[in-house]
Design a protein around this motif. Structure first.
Motif, PDB file in Angstrom:
ATOM      1  N   LYS A  62       0.824  -1.207   0.000  1.00 32.38           N
ATOM      2  CA  LYS A  62       0.000   0.000   0.000  1.00 32.38           C
ATOM      3  C   LYS A  62       0.862   1.262   0.000  1.00 32.38           C
ATOM      4  O   LYS A  62       1.908   1.305   0.627  1.00 32.38           O
ATOM      5  N   ASP A  97      -3.663   4.085  -2.296  1.00 38.64           N
ATOM      6  CA  ASP A  97      -3.974   2.936  -3.146  1.00 38.64           C
ATOM      7  C   ASP A  97      -3.090   1.743  -2.779  1.00 38.64           C
ATOM      8  O   ASP A  97      -2.083   1.875  -2.090  1.00 38.64           O
ATOM      9  N   ASN A 113      -5.922  -3.286  -9.412  1.00 39.38           N
ATOM     10  CA  ASN A 113      -4.917  -3.328  -8.338  1.00 39.38           C
ATOM     11  C   ASN A 113      -4.227  -4.683  -8.241  1.00 39.38           C
ATOM     12  O   ASN A 113      -4.070  -5.231  -7.156  1.00 39.38           O
TER      13      ASN A 113
END
Length: 162
Positions: A62, A97, A113
C-alpha cells in the motif's frame, strides 16, 4: 540555581528524545509498506499454472502517502531465502492505493490493483517467512516476518502488518 538545573534537565531530556530511535523507525522512511500477506492460499496447495491455486497467494503493498503517487517499477520483493520478484513495468499507486502481488499468471491491471509474478510456484511459506520490500535504489522500504501460530489467530492464512 534551581532554574539552571531545570533548564539543564529539560535540555538533556530533549536531547535524549531527539536521539532515541524506536526499533521500527527505519520501517517508516518509506510511504510504500507491506499491508498484509495471504501466505496460505485457500485449499490444498497446487502450483499447476492451469487449475492450481498459486494466484490465491498474494502480498498486499500500500501507498501510505497522502500526496505522492508512487511508480512500482524497480521495486523488489524478496523472501527469507532469496526468492524474489522485481516490478519491471510501470504500475502507479495513487495516495492510499494498494496492489496485490499474486502468484501465477494473469493480466496486470492498475484498475484492478493486481500484478502477477508470472511464476506458478508458491513463494511464501505456510509455516512462516520473512518479507522484504526494497526501493529501486536498493534501500529497504519495509520488512516483516510472520509466524502463523503467533500472527494468524483466526487461521485464515492472512496476516496484516499495517
Amino acid at each position: 540555581m534551581l532554574k539552571k538545573t531545570l533548564i539543564a534537565v529539560g535540555l538533556a531530556v530533549a536531547a535524549l528524545a531527539a536521539t532515541a530511535t524506536p526499533a521500527s523507525a527505519a520501517e517508516y522512511q518509506s510511504a510504500l509498506k507491506i499491508l498484509g500477506i495471504q501466505y496460505n492460499a485457500p485449499g490444498p496447495d497446487d502450483n499447476r499454472c492451469m487449475g492450481g491455486n498459486t494466484h490465491q497467494e498474494y502480498l498486499t503493498i500500500k501507498n501510505y502517502s497522502t500526496t505522492a503517487t508512487i511508480n512500482l517499477r524497480g521495486y523488489l520483493v524478496k523472501d527469507a531465502v532469496g526468492n524474489s520478484f522485481k516490478f519491471t513495468a510501470d504500475h502507479y499507486l495513487q495516495p492510499g492505493d494498494y496492489v496485490r502481488l499474486r502468484g501465477g499468471n494473469g493480466n496486470d491491471s492498475d484498475a484492478n490493483n493486481v500484478v502477477y509474478r508470472d511464476n506458478c510456484n508458491f513463494i511464501w511459506n505456510n509455516t512462516g517467512d520473512s518479507i522484504y520490500l526494497y526501493k529501486p535504489s536498493g534501500a529497504g522500504a519495509d520488512s516483516h516476518s510472520y509466524n502463523p501460530a503467533r500472527d494468524d489467530a483466526d487461521g485464515n492464512g492472512y496476516v496484516t502488518f499495517h
